[in-house]
Every structure is written in structure tokens, then in C-alpha cells.
Design an enzyme around this catalytic site. Structure first.
Site, PDB file in Angstrom:
ATOM      1  N   HIS A   9      13.852  40.605  27.603  1.00  0.00           N
ATOM      2  CA  HIS A   9      13.050  41.614  26.889  1.00  0.00           C
ATOM      3  C   HIS A   9      12.353  42.536  27.888  1.00  0.00           C
ATOM      4  CE1 HIS A   9      12.815  38.134  23.930  1.00  0.00           C
ATOM      5  NE2 HIS A   9      13.318  39.102  23.181  1.00  0.00           N
ATOM      6  N   GLN A  48      22.376  44.066  25.488  1.00  0.00           N
ATOM      7  CA  GLN A  48      23.818  43.933  25.314  1.00  0.00           C
ATOM      8  C   GLN A  48      24.194  42.483  24.974  1.00  0.00           C
ATOM      9  OE1 GLN A  48      26.114  46.368  25.244  1.00  0.00           O
ATOM     10  NE2 GLN A  48      27.725  44.818  24.926  1.00  0.00           N
TER      11      GLN A  48
END
Ligand code: PAF
Length: 274
Positions: free
Chosen positions: A28, A139
Site C-alpha cells: 500500500h 498490480q
């Protein structure tokens, strides 16, 4: 939140957005650092979205670490944290959802019915509320990213979605908030995921391009760990998420497995380093 964003957009400053469910890890933080580098203001959200969890999934036990997350966000320099509660996001009587037909039922969508309707609905609401110029997604959730790109295109959202590389632990396990569910033995077993993807990557580099052969290579590796149950292993077009018979640059090799009671996912884009 809307007033804050409106003020930023009025001043012609760029606004970046990183939606999360909290339990923040380096994955994150890498999204947030990228957003901070590219935008003048950055909003992060933390909302454990009930709509994207199935009835037997881990909504109740999903880690909630708001204070710890808040400190991490301060350190990386977000401008604002948006942490709504469930009643704010889904007031009584709310009935509208967003379904990305087809894509939303593939791969993780096939294993987790309704999951991507939950994701698309909450991301649509968050994008409307925050109104960013750019929104950043990992991703690692490549299927989620494909679903959201389709939603943004179909519903004319005025936002650029930015996909960011997978962040891994030193031993190769992709970072995930769910890794904390793993005990020591399971943590070791989970490394087979990376070995499987590396085996497929090696085969592709050696010129093996047939889906059937690549999947057989990968499954052979996954079977080395009897404690790991395969949910799916696929080679797909990264946009449509439909299987390809011969792999080409930009295709997605994606895997989901169960390690004990924890479901983990990973992937790589062919021709690009994961
Ligand atoms: O990837 C996630 O953490 C979630 O699916 C998201 C995008 C924050 C929506 O709840």
C-alpha cells in the site's frame, strides 16, 4: 470529503487517490509514495467494504488497524485520510450496484461470486466522493484492476487508473494483508506460489508459449506442496481476462491458491518483470 476535494480541484492542483481496506503494508505504502510523487495532494481511504465479501468469507476477521494505519499514512505524507463507516457508504435503502458483466465473473470473480460487484460499487462511490485525477491500484490485484479499468471506460469516469508493481517480501511472497493469517508452516508453504510463477516465466523465456504446457509446468510446481490447494492458474489476456492459447507480451499469468483457510493470489505480466 467532497468539500475537501472540491477545494483542491478548484485550485487546479492535482489530486491522487489510493483506496485501501487498511491493514497497510509496504505494498500500500508504495502506491501512496507513487501518488505523493506524482500529485500535489493525495487522499487515502480505509474502508473494509462488506459488499465485496461473500457470506463465508473473512469480513468479520479482516484486520482492522486504524491507528497504526493512520501513523503510517502521516509518515508517507498523505494530505487526507477518508475512513467512512458502513452507514456512510451504504445508507439504509441504498440499492444501486455496479456490475462489470463478463470480466467480473472471470478468475477471482468465478471463485468469489459477487465479489467484483462489491468492488466496482464501492470504488465507483469512492471515486465520486473523492473525485481524484489519478487513482492508484496494485498490480497484485490484476483482475480487480482489469475490472475497474472496464468500469471507468464504460461509465466515463474522469480519472486515470495507475497500476503499480507488486511488492514482495525478501523470500518472494507478494505482500498482502491476508498474509498475517498464515502460521509459520503455511507461510513456508505459500512460497510455492512464487516458485510456480517463476517456473512459468522460465519456460516462457525458453520459448514455450503454449498455454497447456505452461499451466502443466506451473501445476507440477504447485503440487510439490500438498498443503496448498489450487483455486486457479491461468494465462489470460490482461484486458478481457479470457484464456489465450499461445502466450504473448502483455498477457497475464495469474494464480490463486488456498493455504489452509487463507486464499492468496499472485501474477505476472508476460514480458515485464513481476
Ligand atoms: O484492493 C482493495 O483493497 C479493495 O478491493 C478496494 C479497491 C480498496 C475496494 O474495497
Amino acid at each position: 470529503m467532497q468539500e475537501f476535494s472540491r477545494g483542491i480541484r478548484k485550485s487546479s492542483s492535482s489530486l491522487g487517490f489510493v483506496p485501501t481496506m487498511g491493514a497497510l503494508h509496504e505494498g500500500h505504502l508504495s502506491l501512496i509514495r507513487r501518488a505523493v510523487a506524482e500529485c500535489q495532494f493525495v487522499v487515502a481511504s480505509i474502508f473494509v467494504n462488506p459488499l465485496q465479501f461473500g457470506p463465508t468469507e473473512d469480513f468479520e476477521k479482516y484486520p482492522r488497524t486504524l491507528e497504526d494505519d493512520r501513523s503510517k499514512l502521516e509518515v508517507v505524507g498523505v494530505s487526507a485520510l477518508f475512513a467512512p463507516d458502513t452507514a456512510d457508504m451504504y445508507p439504509l435503502g441504498a440499492v444501486t450496484t455496479v456490475t462489470v458483466a463478463g470480466l467480473g465473473d472471470r478468475l477471482d470473480g468465478a471463485s468469489r461470486p459477487g465479489h467484483f460487484t462489491g468492488v466496482a460499487t464501492v470504488v465507483a462511490k469512492l471515486l465520486h466522493t473523492v473525485g481524484p485525477h489519478r487513482a492508484y491500484f496494485g498490480q497484485k490485484d490484476a483482475v480487480q484492476l482489469a475490472v475497474l479499468r472496464q468500469m471507468v471506460r464504460d461509465l466515463n469516469f474522469d480519472v486515470e487508473l495507475v497500476g503499480c508493481p507488486i511488492v514482495r517480501d525478501a523470500d518472494g511472497l507478494a505482500l498482502s494483508s491476508r498474509n498475517r493469517y498464515l502460521n509459520v508452516v503455511e507461510r513456508g508453504q505459500a512460497l510455492v506460489i512464487r516458485r510456480c510463477l517463476l517456473a512459468i516465466e522460465r519456460s516462457i523465456s525458453a520459448g514455450v508459449l503454449e498455454r497447456e504446457i505452461l499451466l502443466a509446468d506451473g501445476l507440477r510446481v504447485l503440487r510439490e506442496e500438498p498443503g496448498v490447494r489450487v483455486d486457479y492458474l491461468e494465462v489470460v489476456d490482461a484486458k478481457t481476462l479470457l484464456p489465450v492459447e499461445r502466450v504473448g507480451a502483455g498477457n497475464l499469468v495469474a494464480v490463486a491458491v488456498w493455504v489452509g483457510t487463507t486464499r492468496l493470489i499472485d501474477n505476472f505480466l508476460v514480458g515485464l518483470k513481476a
